[in-house]
Design a protein around this motif. Structure first.
Motif, PDB file in Angstrom:
ATOM      1  N   PHE A 106       0.828  -1.217   0.000  1.00 12.53           N
ATOM      2  CA  PHE A 106       0.000   0.000   0.000  1.00 12.53           C
ATOM      3  C   PHE A 106       0.852   1.253   0.000  1.00 12.53           C
ATOM      4  CE2 PHE A 106      -3.848  -2.140   2.144  1.00 12.53           C
ATOM      5  CZ  PHE A 106      -4.346  -2.467   0.909  1.00 12.53           C
ATOM      6  N   PHE A 107       1.915   1.249   0.806  1.00  6.93           N
ATOM      7  CA  PHE A 107       2.777   2.425   0.855  1.00  6.93           C
ATOM      8  C   PHE A 107       3.360   2.711  -0.524  1.00  6.93           C
ATOM      9  CE2 PHE A 107       3.422   2.499   5.608  1.00  6.93           C
ATOM     10  CZ  PHE A 107       3.121   3.840   5.762  1.00  6.93           C
ATOM     11  N   LEU A 108       3.841   1.644  -1.183  1.00  5.12           N
ATOM     12  CA  LEU A 108       4.475   1.802  -2.490  1.00  5.12           C
ATOM     13  C   LEU A 108       3.488   2.383  -3.498  1.00  5.12           C
ATOM     14  CD1 LEU A 108       7.182   1.075  -3.845  1.00  5.12           C
ATOM     15  CD2 LEU A 108       6.166  -1.076  -4.543  1.00  5.12           C
ATOM     16  N   SER A 110       0.509   3.820  -3.007  1.00 10.27           N
ATOM     17  CA  SER A 110      -0.156   5.081  -2.685  1.00 10.27           C
ATOM     18  C   SER A 110       0.802   6.260  -2.651  1.00 10.27           C
ATOM     19  CB  SER A 110      -0.852   4.960  -1.327  1.00 10.27           C
ATOM     20  OG  SER A 110      -1.689   3.845  -1.319  1.00 10.27           O
ATOM     21  N   THR A 111       2.061   5.999  -2.311  1.00  7.59           N
ATOM     22  CA  THR A 111       3.010   7.109  -2.273  1.00  7.59           C
ATOM     23  C   THR A 111       3.314   7.577  -3.689  1.00  7.59           C
ATOM     24  OG1 THR A 111       3.955   6.161  -0.286  1.00  7.59           O
ATOM     25  CG2 THR A 111       5.252   7.838  -1.378  1.00  7.59           C
ATOM     26  N   PHE A 112       3.386   6.616  -4.620  1.00 11.95           N
ATOM     27  CA  PHE A 112       3.751   7.005  -5.983  1.00 11.95           C
ATOM     28  C   PHE A 112       2.563   7.442  -6.828  1.00 11.95           C
ATOM     29  CE2 PHE A 112       7.666   4.662  -4.911  1.00 11.95           C
ATOM     30  CZ  PHE A 112       8.578   5.647  -5.273  1.00 11.95           C
TER      31      PHE A 112
END
Lengths: 521, 384
Positions: A106-108, A110-112
């Motif tokens: 999710f971090f990957l 959503s951050t990008f």
């Protein structure tokens, strides 16, 4: 005693929120890779039409993605809010893949994703391509971890019940990750997402070709989507068949229900292509059978039997009786009696504890169940056959129909005259809903077919709920359906609006509708 | 397994705390911007400037919230089970409010109609204001104890349903805690806006920082007095060894006036948390006035770390005390996952969290610079 209405409401809410969520997930899974392919073409060829393609399909991607995030938020917390005992009972195993999904995927994604939409002017071409890649990778990795979690619900490996802590505990993390059910389901699910995205791009592009507008843009989009989709639809079908094999191995009830196989047939069993399953008489009326096919799919052999529902129920009765003993011994252990006898007897029957817990629906004490209550519990071990039988067949039929559409589109794209095949273009346009129906049917088979279990043969769904009231559930269920339906209408409105407007919505001045009427938005 | 069980239990208390602080610093900033959106942004373009300061980042920031939820599930399954269903109505309100954010950010500027845009502006406000208030209310209730108990199968039971469950949560002390979280997150959003926008938005944001920072400091001080004299804390009278297999029913707990302050007597270093809380807020107001919002943003994050740390330390080792049956309370020792799961999750976090932090920094770095009205006008069809 557990309240059946409350359990039903909890199931309806989970089904509604999960199925709403999966309206948006498959397009994200597949379209993110299609965007990456389009943008790679742009970076390699420097042809701006590919950049416009990435931006335009990216706009539609964003409209869909927003609701994927919205509905996904619920899923992360719904185990705690509505399946509280489930969360306690299996959180030690099930929580890990969910948390890792957040950290790794999710971090990957959503951050990008924000830079994908808003970073065109601030990043170099290669940086932006990398951003698109990580968005796609992140969304697909999140599917991996959620299917590791779901695969464990279907086939709970790498874990053991601990009477001390009154819950399932992880014994081997790698067994949980490398669960064969999870791996097969992962590829089947993401490939279904790729098919969905390919059908979406092809269907909307077909609309432009039918109108004779933005032809170059649409043909290039179709070319990328049909190659991607053809490969994906083949993997969906192959991996779906592989799922059938896994089912024959670990989820015999689901397989028997999908095939409406009430009796154990002599090997190799026939495949019931069509018929009307009847749970009362335990027969399939008007059945049309293909000899040998089921035995081959489910056992990869011609001499192994596929166990029928009636025989499975006999096995389940034995296990329920054994589970009653396990529950009795567990109560002794919980009240402090840890003598060697009690422990040994519990260990012996532990594997059937889940079957004993099925009786909780009828008698809180389990050990004092009457013969009628045992009979009811045995009946509960088999999900209703007809809904599974039909949804499975709808899914498979749609899968093959889409394979045909991909093959035909691929053929005419290679011959470079796709724009002249009006029948095919019309078929593509009207087939846009197909992959969504197939995906929802597939999840229905997977989850409804797992009943009566929340965790296969470990924890009954009826015991897994929170201890809320029906009033709480009615409030939240109405709330979810109202919010989601409202947001879905808004989403569809925007999706239709921008799809109709086409690449002109980028305001580059190059596309249909822009040259005659300057943009005023 | 390198770490002993009790060490891992402690590490996970710190890690969950770190995730919550990460959430406050990142997503709290987006919520703070949402809270200020209808008031500071006077025109559509000004509001778009505000939205676009967080536009590329809000989704990644929200993952701190999701991951904190997932980490609580994996590390403290009993807490995940009891807290989210125990606070059912509050959780539903938070979720329904959060629904407005993804669609609000992405859909708002896709149509030109001013009613459409205004409606989503209020949606973004609700998506910031309701959660930032309720998170504080939840902490306020944790400090007072939650009316739940565990039965012999460790299934959680609660008092009340619907409004009879929700209204008691909105008691005066909990509302004060809600004011603390609302004002500190709004202050944080304000200092972010002061850093990333130009006047007149920046100067209005600076005003908000002073007001919200002052409210946060006063409310935090009031909360401290209230905890000392107004509400009971919880104390473990006796419990199994802390490295034992988790069993929340094996201990004995009593309520005691002022017990939440015990840790500051036994471990004076814990006083650092409230001190950092007050100093952080004070410096934020100061830097904001000196027009050095970059430093202010850092001190604002520190201040929130101090405040969240104060709440966590005061309750240590409790996570979720039970007001109706204190022995059912959940602590970091008896609500934890198995040794193996805590180990696996520790390594997963040790590997991925630094990676997450590094690419998050890269993304902020690439998108840095003030967002201006001219920029929004130039990119009016692609910006949020």
């Amino acid at each position: 005693m557990l309240d059946q209405t409350f359990v039903e409401l909890s199931r309806w809410q989970f089904a509604a929120t999960a199925m709403y969520h999966f309206l948006f997930v498959p397009l994200t899974l597949g379209l993110s890779w299609i965007l990456f392919i389009m943008e790679s073409c742009y970076v390699m060829t420097k042809n701006e039409v590919y950049r416009d393609m990435t931006k335009f399909w990216g706009k539609l991607f964003g409209i869909n993605f927003a609701l994927g995030v919205t509905t996904g938020l619920t899923m992360e917390f719904e185990f705690g809010t509505n399946w509280s005992y489930y969360s306690h009972y299996v959180g030690d195993v099930f929580g890990a893949p969910l948390a890792i999904e957040g950290l790794m995927a999710f971090f990957l994604e959503s951050t990008f994703i924000g830079l994908f939409f808003l970073g065109w002017d601030k990043l170099t071409k290669r940086q932006h391509l990398m951003v698109t890649f990580f968005t796609a990778l992140g969304s697909n990795l999140s599917a991996l971890w959620i299917l590791v979690a779901n695969g464990w619900m279907q086939n709970p490996v790498g874990s053991e019940f601990s009477p001390e802590t009154m819950r399932m505990e992880m014994t081997n993390f790698f067994d949980v990750v490398l669960n064969p059910v999870a791996q097969v389901k992962f590829v089947h699910t993401v490939a279904a997402g790729y098919v969905t995205a390919a059908m979406f791009v092809m269907g909307i592009s077909a609309f432009y070709l039918l109108k004779g507008r933005d032809v170059g843009f649409a043909k290039r989009s179709i070319a990328i989507a049909c190659g991607f989709g053809l490969a994906a639809s083949l993997s969906v079908i192959v991996l779906g068949d592989e799922s059938g094999y896994e089912l024959g191995d670990v989820q015999k009830v689901k397989l028997a229900a999908i095939e409406a196989e009430y009796e154990t047939e002599p090997a190799p069993a026939a495949f019931t292509a069509f018929g009307f399953p009847n749970d009362e008489t335990m027969e399939t009326d008007y059945a049309i059978k293909i000899p040998y096919a089921l035995g081959l799919i489910a056992t990869r052999s011609i001499d192994k039997e596929v166990t029928g529902i009636k025989d499975l129920m006999k096995q389940h009765e034995t296990r329920i009786r054994s589970g009653m003993i396990a529950y009795g011994e567990l109560q002794k252990i919980r009240s402090g009696d840890k003598s060697a006898d009690v422990m040994a007897k519990f260990e012996k029957h532990k594997v059937d504890l889940g079957y004993g817990l099925l009786l909780k629906l009828y008698t809180p004490n389990v050990t004092d169940a009457t013969e009628e209550q045992i009979a009811l519990a045995v009946k509960d071990t088999i999900p209703a056959v007809a809904p599974l039988f039909w949804s499975f067949r709808v899914m498979v039929a749609l899968g093959f129909a889409m394979l045909f559409l991909f093959a035909a589109t691929f053929y005419f794209t290679a011959k470079r005259n796709i724009e002249q095949q009006r029948w095919l273009l019309k078929a593509l346009l009207w087939s846009i809903p197909m992959p969504w129906i197939a995906c929802e049917m597939g999840w229905f088979v997977a989850e409804y077919g797992r009943q009566p279990w929340a965790i296969g043969e470990i924890l009954p769904t009826s015991l897994a709920t929170s201890t809320l009231t029906t009033g709480d559930l009615i409030f939240s269920l109405v709330g979810f359906i109202t919010f989601y339906t409202f947001l879905l209408c808004v989403e569809m409105y925007l999706m239709f609006k921008f799809a109709r407007k086409g690449p002109a919505s980028l305001h580059t001045g190059k596309y249909f509708g822009e040259t005659t009427a300057p943009a005023a938005e | 397994m390198i770490f002993d069980y009790e060490v891992l239990k402690l590490i996970w208390w710190i890690l969950v705390g770190a995730l919550l602080i990460g959430f406050a610093v990142t997503d709290g900033m987006d919520m703070g911007v949402g809270n200020l959106l209808p008031f500071i942004g006077k025109t559509d373009e000004e509001r778009r400037v505000m939205i676009n300061t967080v536009g590329p980042h809000w989704d990644g920031n929200q993952v701190w919230f999701i991951t904190a939820g997932g980490a609580i599930f994996a590390a403290w399954p009993s807490v995940y089970a009891a807290a989210f269903s125990g606070f059912y109505m509050a959780m539903m309100l938070v979720l329904f409010a959060l629904f407005f954010r993804p669609v609000g950010f992405d859909y708002r500027s896709k149509l030109g109609d001013s009613r459409w845009r205004k409606a989503w502006d209020w949606g973004l406000f609700a998506g910031g204001a309701i959660p930032s208030l309720i998170f504080g209310v939840a902490f306020g209730n944790l400090l007072q104890g939650v009316p739940f108990h565990l039965d012999e199968l460790l299934r959680a039971h609660y008092e009340g349903a619907l409004l009879s469950a929700l209204l008691p949560l909105l008691n005066p002390f909990a509302l004060l805690a809600g004011v603390i979280s609302f004002s500190m997150l709004t202050m944080h959003g304000g200092i972010w806006l002061q850093m990333r926008t130009e006047d007149p938005i920046a100067s209005r944001a600076a005003k908000a920082v002073t007001i919200m920072g002052s409210i946060a400091a006063v409310a935090f001080a009031l909360g401290g007095v209230w905890v000392a004299y107004g509400i009971d804390g919880y104390v473990i009278v006796q419990q199994p060894p802390i490295n034992a297999l988790p069993n929340p029913l094996a201990k004995e707990v009593v309520r005691e006036a002022g017990a939440w302050l015990n840790i500051y007597d036994s471990q004076p270093i814990a006083m650092l948390a409230p001190v950092v809380g007050f100093v952080g807020i004070g410096l934020t107001i100061l830097f904001s006035k000196l027009k050095r919002p970059g430093f202010g943003f850092v001190t604002s994050g520190l201040g929130m770390t101090g405040i969240i740390g104060t709440a966590g330390l005061s309750m240590f080792p409790f996570i979720m005390p039970s007001s109706t049956q204190p022995s059912s309370s959940l602590t970091i020792w008896d609500a934890a996952s198995s040794h193996l799961t805590l180990t696996v999750m520790f390594w997963a976090t040790a590997i991925f969290l630094p990676l997450v932090l590094s690419y998050t920094v890269w993304c902020y770095y690439r998108m840095w610079g003030k967002v201006t009205v001219e920029e929004i006008q130039a990119r009016s069809h692609s910006a949020y």
